[in-house]
Design a protein around this motif. Sequence first.
Motif, PDB file in Angstrom:
ATOM      1  N   ALA A 190     -14.871   1.420  -3.873  1.00 37.97           N
ATOM      2  CA  ALA A 190     -15.508   2.701  -3.561  1.00 37.97           C
ATOM      3  C   ALA A 190     -14.458   3.792  -3.348  1.00 37.97           C
ATOM      4  N   TRP A 191     -14.629   4.613  -2.300  1.00 38.83           N
ATOM      5  CA  TRP A 191     -13.708   5.739  -2.119  1.00 38.83           C
ATOM      6  C   TRP A 191     -12.295   5.294  -1.765  1.00 38.83           C
ATOM      7  N   VAL A 192     -12.110   4.085  -1.276  1.00 41.07           N
ATOM      8  CA  VAL A 192     -10.757   3.582  -1.030  1.00 41.07           C
ATOM      9  C   VAL A 192     -10.026   3.487  -2.378  1.00 41.07           C
ATOM     10  N   ARG A 193     -10.664   2.892  -3.369  1.00 48.04           N
ATOM     11  CA  ARG A 193     -10.097   2.776  -4.717  1.00 48.04           C
ATOM     12  C   ARG A 193      -9.836   4.153  -5.325  1.00 48.04           C
ATOM     13  N   GLU A 194     -10.779   5.065  -5.151  1.00 45.56           N
ATOM     14  CA  GLU A 194     -10.638   6.397  -5.726  1.00 45.56           C
ATOM     15  C   GLU A 194      -9.440   7.138  -5.140  1.00 45.56           C
ATOM     16  N   ARG A 195      -9.234   7.036  -3.843  1.00 46.82           N
ATOM     17  CA  ARG A 195      -8.122   7.748  -3.208  1.00 46.82           C
ATOM     18  C   ARG A 195      -6.771   7.146  -3.566  1.00 46.82           C
ATOM     19  N   ILE A 196      -6.711   5.821  -3.689  1.00 47.20           N
ATOM     20  CA  ILE A 196      -5.450   5.171  -4.035  1.00 47.20           C
ATOM     21  C   ILE A 196      -5.151   5.323  -5.520  1.00 47.20           C
ATOM     22  N   GLY A 197      -6.196   5.282  -6.331  1.00 49.78           N
ATOM     23  CA  GLY A 197      -6.023   5.454  -7.773  1.00 49.78           C
ATOM     24  C   GLY A 197      -5.959   4.163  -8.558  1.00 49.78           C
ATOM     25  N   VAL A 198      -6.070   3.024  -7.864  1.00 44.25           N
ATOM     26  CA  VAL A 198      -6.106   1.718  -8.541  1.00 44.25           C
ATOM     27  C   VAL A 198      -7.124   0.828  -7.829  1.00 44.25           C
ATOM     28  N   GLY A 199      -7.659  -0.132  -8.549  1.00 41.63           N
ATOM     29  CA  GLY A 199      -8.633  -1.051  -7.961  1.00 41.63           C
ATOM     30  C   GLY A 199      -8.010  -2.279  -7.333  1.00 41.63           C
ATOM     31  N   SER A 200      -6.756  -2.561  -7.713  1.00 41.17           N
ATOM     32  CA  SER A 200      -6.079  -3.729  -7.149  1.00 41.17           C
ATOM     33  C   SER A 200      -4.581  -3.554  -7.274  1.00 41.17           C
ATOM     34  N   GLU A 201      -3.864  -4.305  -6.467  1.00 38.28           N
ATOM     35  CA  GLU A 201      -2.410  -4.343  -6.574  1.00 38.28           C
ATOM     36  C   GLU A 201      -1.900  -5.614  -5.921  1.00 38.28           C
ATOM     37  N   GLN A 202      -0.746  -6.045  -6.367  1.00 39.56           N
ATOM     38  CA  GLN A 202      -0.079  -7.218  -5.814  1.00 39.56           C
ATOM     39  C   GLN A 202       0.998  -6.709  -4.860  1.00 39.56           C
ATOM     40  N   VAL A 203       1.020  -7.218  -3.621  1.00 43.75           N
ATOM     41  CA  VAL A 203       2.022  -6.783  -2.644  1.00 43.75           C
ATOM     42  C   VAL A 203       2.640  -7.985  -1.945  1.00 43.75           C
ATOM     43  N   ASP A 204       3.788  -7.754  -1.379  1.00 40.63           N
ATOM     44  CA  ASP A 204       4.489  -8.755  -0.590  1.00 40.63           C
ATOM     45  C   ASP A 204       4.881  -8.075   0.726  1.00 40.63           C
ATOM     46  N   PRO A 205       3.950  -8.018   1.694  1.00 45.79           N
ATOM     47  CA  PRO A 205       4.243  -7.301   2.933  1.00 45.79           C
ATOM     48  C   PRO A 205       5.314  -8.003   3.762  1.00 45.79           C
ATOM     49  N   PRO A 206       5.999  -7.243   4.607  1.00 46.90           N
ATOM     50  CA  PRO A 206       7.007  -7.859   5.472  1.00 46.90           C
ATOM     51  C   PRO A 206       6.359  -8.784   6.501  1.00 46.90           C
ATOM     52  N   GLN A 207       7.151  -9.653   7.099  1.00 46.95           N
ATOM     53  CA  GLN A 207       6.628 -10.608   8.072  1.00 46.95           C
ATOM     54  C   GLN A 207       6.051  -9.925   9.310  1.00 46.95           C
ATOM     55  N   THR A 208       6.400  -8.677   9.554  1.00 49.27           N
ATOM     56  CA  THR A 208       5.856  -7.954  10.706  1.00 49.27           C
ATOM     57  C   THR A 208       4.369  -7.632  10.522  1.00 49.27           C
ATOM     58  N   VAL A 209       3.865  -7.764   9.308  1.00 47.43           N
ATOM     59  CA  VAL A 209       2.446  -7.520   9.031  1.00 47.43           C
ATOM     60  C   VAL A 209       1.696  -8.814   9.340  1.00 47.43           C
ATOM     61  N   ALA A 210       1.047  -8.841  10.506  1.00 40.93           N
ATOM     62  CA  ALA A 210       0.378 -10.062  10.961  1.00 40.93           C
ATOM     63  C   ALA A 210      -1.138 -10.010  10.825  1.00 40.93           C
ATOM     64  N   THR A 211      -1.720  -8.814  10.861  1.00 42.94           N
ATOM     65  CA  THR A 211      -3.177  -8.668  10.825  1.00 42.94           C
ATOM     66  C   THR A 211      -3.579  -7.711   9.710  1.00 42.94           C
ATOM     67  N   VAL A 212      -4.874  -7.651   9.453  1.00 46.65           N
ATOM     68  CA  VAL A 212      -5.384  -6.694   8.471  1.00 46.65           C
ATOM     69  C   VAL A 212      -5.040  -5.273   8.924  1.00 46.65           C
ATOM     70  N   ALA A 213      -5.160  -4.980  10.201  1.00 44.68           N
ATOM     71  CA  ALA A 213      -4.817  -3.643  10.713  1.00 44.68           C
ATOM     72  C   ALA A 213      -3.343  -3.329  10.457  1.00 44.68           C
ATOM     73  N   ASP A 214      -2.466  -4.307  10.665  1.00 40.98           N
ATOM     74  CA  ASP A 214      -1.041  -4.112  10.371  1.00 40.98           C
ATOM     75  C   ASP A 214      -0.840  -3.836   8.881  1.00 40.98           C
ATOM     76  N   LEU A 215      -1.569  -4.563   8.045  1.00 38.95           N
ATOM     77  CA  LEU A 215      -1.477  -4.374   6.604  1.00 38.95           C
ATOM     78  C   LEU A 215      -1.891  -2.963   6.215  1.00 38.95           C
ATOM     79  N   ILE A 216      -2.990  -2.498   6.775  1.00 39.84           N
ATOM     80  CA  ILE A 216      -3.467  -1.147   6.488  1.00 39.84           C
ATOM     81  C   ILE A 216      -2.429  -0.116   6.906  1.00 39.84           C
ATOM     82  N   ALA A 217      -1.830  -0.289   8.079  1.00 40.04           N
ATOM     83  CA  ALA A 217      -0.797   0.644   8.548  1.00 40.04           C
ATOM     84  C   ALA A 217       0.405   0.626   7.604  1.00 40.04           C
ATOM     85  N   TRP A 218       0.824  -0.555   7.180  1.00 37.44           N
ATOM     86  CA  TRP A 218       1.958  -0.676   6.262  1.00 37.44           C
ATOM     87  C   TRP A 218       1.619  -0.055   4.902  1.00 37.44           C
TER      88      TRP A 218
END
Length: 83
Positions: free
Chosen positions: A7-35
Amino acid sequence: MQLLYFAWVRERIGVGSEQVDPPQTVATVADLIAWLSLRSEGHAAAFAEPDRLRAAVDQAFVPLDAPVAGAREIAIFPPVTGG
């Protein structure tokens, strides 16, 4: 980890999916969103109000404080209503 946006999340980012490798400090979904919000202006716009977002980890709905360790797929989307 595979990220899926809808939905609008995809529209604002401009892609429907992406592959990421977050740092180990990203422990929760909220941390992921912040990163993720630091990745681009589109990400920052999509994730500016995290309280308006919902998530699923490996196709199971979860709260934003859910852990992401070991997740293969995380979907982020606005609240869904139906009728």
